[in-house]
Write an enzyme that holds these catalytic residues in place. Structure first.
Site, PDB file in Angstrom:
ATOM      1  N   ASN A 137       6.720   6.164   8.900  1.00 21.96           N
ATOM      2  CA  ASN A 137       6.722   4.728   8.613  1.00 21.96           C
ATOM      3  C   ASN A 137       6.078   4.382   7.272  1.00 21.96           C
ATOM      4  O   ASN A 137       6.426   3.367   6.663  1.00 21.96           O
ATOM      5  CB  ASN A 137       6.004   3.989   9.745  1.00 21.96           C
TER       6      ASN A 137
ATOM      7  N   GLY B  53       0.420  -3.740  10.186  1.00 19.08           N
ATOM      8  CA  GLY B  53       1.840  -4.032  10.075  1.00 19.08           C
ATOM      9  C   GLY B  53       2.716  -3.299  11.069  1.00 19.08           C
ATOM     10  O   GLY B  53       2.409  -3.173  12.254  1.00 19.08           O
TER      11      GLY B  53
ATOM     12  N   THR C 244       0.994  -6.806   3.891  1.00 18.93           N
ATOM     13  CA  THR C 244       1.355  -6.239   2.589  1.00 18.93           C
ATOM     14  C   THR C 244       2.546  -6.974   1.987  1.00 18.93           C
ATOM     15  O   THR C 244       2.557  -7.312   0.799  1.00 18.93           O
ATOM     16  CB  THR C 244       1.679  -4.749   2.722  1.00 18.93           C
TER      17      THR C 244
ATOM     18  N   TYR D 267      13.044   1.833  -5.029  1.00 15.40           N
ATOM     19  CA  TYR D 267      12.865   1.733  -3.585  1.00 15.40           C
ATOM     20  C   TYR D 267      14.179   1.989  -2.857  1.00 15.40           C
ATOM     21  O   TYR D 267      14.235   2.785  -1.902  1.00 15.40           O
ATOM     22  CB  TYR D 267      12.322   0.347  -3.241  1.00 15.40           C
TER      23      TYR D 267
END
Length: 241
Positions: free
Chosen positions: A81, A14, A183, A146
């Site tokens: 990241n 990714g 993902t 999140y």
């Protein structure tokens, strides 16, 4: 001239893989830290240093850094990241899940930055880049932990920039939209997730990892020494700062 070096977390695939390849293309020697092996990234990056470890574990971070410094001798760039982004109703969030998200998304960048700081100082300059999210601006109701973790990381970015400026170390954040990765395709992008986010953007395309590369390279560039404490919103116009 000293060869520049970089560490990217979550580099197995990714966005992290894209960043590692881009930095290598700019002449950096690159190491990647992930929970799993990174054969695809290693195939794309010459002399790639694969580090396997948990970004929330201090001992594993230090072991990885010892290996990195043994290979490179120095470090100039850290890209925080690695992250997790579960999506479900707030009422279903358990304290354990809340703490896990905070550990990976907020505590891990703290642990990594603290661990690499002596090497950045010794190098005489440094760049710390934190990957946050435009979700802090759009506030999706199914991603409360999140969003909280990424907003915390923005605060970390700003205050740390003030602390490290005297050492010629900049600290900035990049806030993408929903990026099409393997993902994301299995999780938040499934069942119409990509389409929902795309409909909120003025740029009518799903964001790809390559869409973030130019921003990363700008932030880490030696000529960007006056850019610090900033959050660069690269989200296709889904929200405005």
């Amino acid at each position: 001239m000293e060869t520049r070096t970089a560490l990217v977390t979550g580099a197995a695939q990714g966005l992290g893989q894209e960043f590692a390849v881009a930095l290598a293309g700019r002449g950096y020697r690159v190491a990647g830290l992930d929970l799993v092996a990174q054969p695809e990234t290693a195939e794309k990056v010459l002399d790639y240093v694969e580090l396997i470890g948990d970004v929330t574990d201090e001992a594993q971070i230090q072991q990885a850094l010892d290996h990195l410094i043994g290979q490179f001798g120095t470090l100039h760039v850290l890209v925080n990241n690695a992250g997790v982004y579960p999506s479900h109703p707030f009422e279903e969030t358990t304290p354990e899940e809340w703490r896990r998200i905070m550990r990976v998304n907020l505590e891990a960048p703290f642990l990594l930055t603290r661990a690499v700081l002596p090497y950045l100082k010794a190098a005489g300059r440094g760049r710390v880049v934190n990957i946050v999210s435009a979700a802090v601006l759009t506030a999706p109701p199914t991603m409360v932990p999140y969003v909280a973790s990424k907003m915390g990381l923005i605060g970390f970015t700003r205050s740390l920039a003030a602390a490290l400026g005297p050492y010629d170390i900049t600290v900035n954040a990049i806030a993408p939209s929903m990026v099409r990765t393997a993902t994301a395709e299995r999780t938040v992008g499934a069942d119409g997730g990509f389409e929902h986010v795309r409909d909120q953007q003025v740029v009518p395309h799903t964001q790809q990892p390559s869409d973030l590369v130019s921003t990363l390279l700008y932030v880490v560039d030696e000529g960007s020494g006056f850019l610090t404490g900033q959050t660069l919103n690269v989200s296709g116009g889904s929200a405005y700062l």
